[in-house]
Design an enzyme around this catalytic site. Structure first.
Site, PDB file in Angstrom:
ATOM      1  CB  THR A 216       7.318 -45.817 -11.630  1.00  0.00           C
ATOM      2  OG1 THR A 216       7.094 -45.182 -10.356  1.00  0.00           O
ATOM      3  CG2 THR A 216       7.693 -44.749 -12.654  1.00  0.00           C
ATOM      4  N   GLY A 217       6.316 -48.627 -10.760  1.00  0.00           N
ATOM      5  CA  GLY A 217       5.937 -49.570  -9.709  1.00  0.00           C
ATOM      6  C   GLY A 217       4.551 -50.133  -9.939  1.00  0.00           C
ATOM      7  CB  ALA A 218       2.376 -49.962 -12.791  1.00  0.00           C
TER       8      ALA A 218
ATOM      9  CB  SER B  89       4.031 -56.205  -7.807  1.00  0.00           C
ATOM     10  OG  SER B  89       5.012 -55.290  -7.358  1.00  0.00           O
ATOM     11  N   GLY B  90       1.714 -55.069  -6.246  1.00  0.00           N
ATOM     12  CA  GLY B  90       1.337 -54.292  -5.067  1.00  0.00           C
ATOM     13  C   GLY B  90       0.362 -53.156  -5.308  1.00  0.00           C
TER      14      GLY B  90
ATOM     15  CE1 TYR C 294      10.726 -47.897   1.428  1.00  0.00           C
ATOM     16  CE2 TYR C 294       9.826 -47.518   3.621  1.00  0.00           C
ATOM     17  CZ  TYR C 294       9.640 -47.706   2.266  1.00  0.00           C
ATOM     18  OH  TYR C 294       8.366 -47.694   1.748  1.00  0.00           O
TER      19      TYR C 294
END
Length: 300
Positions: A22-24, A26-27, A177
């Site tokens: 996941t979160g793949a 960007s960044g 956060y």
């Protein structure tokens, strides 16, 4: 052979391995999957934005063609969507060797999902919990397997209020956060305990202060400040190094329940080492994941 920041080898073949991430798009997440694809891994990733997902697919095919990389679309702040996409991946993939939980964001203002969860908690913690549970049996069947979850040094100084997990009182973007990143470490510790002896390891990491799209949805003064701070941050490629290491290195094949910084096991805050809190968070997450729709659920 390329080396990491400490001069240690990091190019361990991942040929024949399937990685779910996941979160793949960007960044650090994107940098990690590109590097792992370059080592031979087949990448299966979940993204919310179709255009960015298609762009990542094109880059993956260019980097490591012919491996059958695959994308799935889902909003990971939704437990229902996360559960559904997890079930689809578990059903369609013969094996899963590594799960990388990396999606996350910081929001200046409190927002609540249609399921009644505060958005940071939903995306940064519950998505890890629900997706991992959906893929758990497949990971065990694929053992030896690994679960790598991105946390942050932002957990330091944070504490969980189990009477207000949805941060209805005194919301602050950085504070909430930090709590979610504490939750990531507690989740990893309890997950490792529950998976002991099953051939699946679970570790988490702090990637460093990385220049990414991470804060673009923050809004408010946070959204204005982050672009300035990012001038001093490290590159996504450097930030991804510990993710790549935990996903691929034989050196950590039998390490579980640990928190890593720059490839080294590092002691997190005392709150992050609280086994009772880890168990309590797991049970609270389990209850939320199986909860009735918002109107039938007490505020948590």
């Amino acid at each position: 052979m390329a080396s990491g920041p400490e001069g240690e080898p990091k190019d361990h073949s991942m040929k024949g391995k399937t990685i779910v991430a996941t979160g793949a798009t960007s960044g650090v997440g994107e940098a990690a999957v590109f590097a792992l694809a370059g080592l031979g891994a087949r990448i299966v990733f979940i993204a919310r934005d179709e255009a960015r997902a298609q762009a990542t697919m094109r880059k993956l095919e260019a980097k490591a063609p012919g491996l059958g990389h695959r994308m799935h679309l889902a909003d990971l702040s939704s437990m229902a969507e996360t559960r559904k996409v997890g079930a689809a991946i578990a059903e369609s993939e013969p094996r899963i060797d590594v799960l990388i939980n990396n999606a996350g964001a910081l929001f200046s203002h409190r927002q609540v999902t249609p399921e009644g969860l505060e958005l940071t908690f939903a995306l940064n913690h519950m998505a890890y919990f629900v997706l991992t549970e959906a893929l758990r049996d497949k990971l065990i069947a694929s053992a030896p397997a690994r679960i790598v979850s991105t946390s942050s040094a932002a957990h330091k100084g944070a504490s969980l209020d189990f009477s207000d997990l949805q941060s209805a009182k005194g919301y602050g973007g950085f504070k909430v956060y930090g709590r979610s990143k504490l939750a990531n470490i507690l989740f990893t510790r309890e997950l490792a305990r529950r998976l002991a002896g099953r051939g699946v390891t679970a570790n988490c990491l702090h990637p460093g202060a990385v220049a990414t799209r991470f804060g673009e949805s923050s809004g408010g003064w946070v959204g204005r400040l982050l672009p300035v701070l990012m001038l001093f941050f490290i590159s996504p490629e450097n930030g991804a190094d510990t993710i790549i290491y935990l996903a691929s290195s034989p050196e950590v094949a039998n390490t579980t329940g640990a928190y890593f910084v720059k490839r080294k096991i590092t002691e997190p805050s005392s709150a992050a080492q609280d086994e009772a809190a880890a168990k309590r968070l797991w049970e609270a997450s389990e209850a939320l994941a199986g909860a009735q729709p918002q109107e039938k659920r007490a505020a948590g």
